[in-house]
Design an enzyme around this catalytic site. Sequence first.
Site, PDB file in Angstrom:
ATOM      1  CG  HIS A  17      -1.892   1.084   1.299  1.00  0.00           C
ATOM      2  ND1 HIS A  17      -1.855   2.056   2.268  1.00  0.00           N
ATOM      3  CD2 HIS A  17      -2.951   1.378   0.496  1.00  0.00           C
ATOM      4  CE1 HIS A  17      -2.863   2.895   2.087  1.00  0.00           C
ATOM      5  NE2 HIS A  17      -3.535   2.513   1.017  1.00  0.00           N
ATOM      6  CD  GLU A  44      -3.149   2.184  -2.984  1.00  0.00           C
ATOM      7  OE1 GLU A  44      -4.045   3.006  -3.248  1.00  0.00           O
ATOM      8  OE2 GLU A  44      -2.138   2.472  -2.294  1.00  0.00           O
ATOM      9  CG  ASP A  46      -2.827   6.973  -3.634  1.00  0.00           C
ATOM     10  OD1 ASP A  46      -3.954   6.472  -3.524  1.00  0.00           O
ATOM     11  OD2 ASP A  46      -1.883   6.750  -2.846  1.00  0.00           O
ATOM     12  CG  HIS A  59      -2.992   9.567  -0.329  1.00  0.00           C
ATOM     13  ND1 HIS A  59      -3.552  10.359   0.662  1.00  0.00           N
ATOM     14  CD2 HIS A  59      -3.856   8.524  -0.498  1.00  0.00           C
ATOM     15  CE1 HIS A  59      -4.690   9.834   1.057  1.00  0.00           C
ATOM     16  NE2 HIS A  59      -4.901   8.722   0.380  1.00  0.00           N
TER      17      HIS A  59
END
Length: 253
Positions: A17, A44, A46, A59
């Site tokens: 993450h 993962e 963003d 993010h």
Amino acid sequence: MKQVPYLDAPGPLGFAHRGGAAAGDENTTAAFARAAGLGYRYIETDTHATADGVAVVFHDDTLERLLGRPGRMIDLRWSDLATERIGGAAAVPRLDEVLAAHPDIRFNIDAKTEHAVAPTVEVVQRLNAHDRVLLASFSSARLRRLRTLAGPTVATSMGMREVAGLFAAYQVGRRYTPAETVVAVQIPPRYGRIALATAKFVDYAHRCGLQVHLWTIDDPDQIGLFLDLGVDGIMTDHIEVLRDVYIKRGIWP
């Protein structure tokens, strides 16, 4: 379940993450390299876009937490952002640089704003990364735009309204038909008082052709519990912890 190149690795999948945020940095080239070095094949991340439309890996909507300065990502041009540092060291990376640096990694990309949608898809198309990205967003409306721009070859997950529709169909025993490119439902274990990560709901999602990925699970006992429920992937900030659980179970790739 749907057979797509993005999901053709042996499961359950382990997602780093934001590259493994517990180490103190997140969404940086160093974080991604660290996760890859531990053996992670799914990360993962963003995306936002700069004022001049460059897709960057970041993010927050604002710059305070990670860059220590006021302002928003959308107000900076790439030439200005390129001089910034996170924690005094790592620059905010461009999405194209990250994908090019890790051709064997599959990225779960959460487009955080409407402004990020077109630049994110442009990078995926330019680098021919269709088979190794999954596009995500909390916003179902934003996901519809992502799907329209990216086309039928790029995997997607579900927005909050879609997850609510899936759960409502589960509760009444009605089959749910997801959008064509949706391959996974990505959810927290609970939403308020509602337990989402249950064996029955996981089984229902599977019967609808969907994988179930949970975020963000850092405790080893919880990781084991959810694996026993049959989830298909777990996102974690503590990448060493999840890896160790997977190794003990003989499921680390």
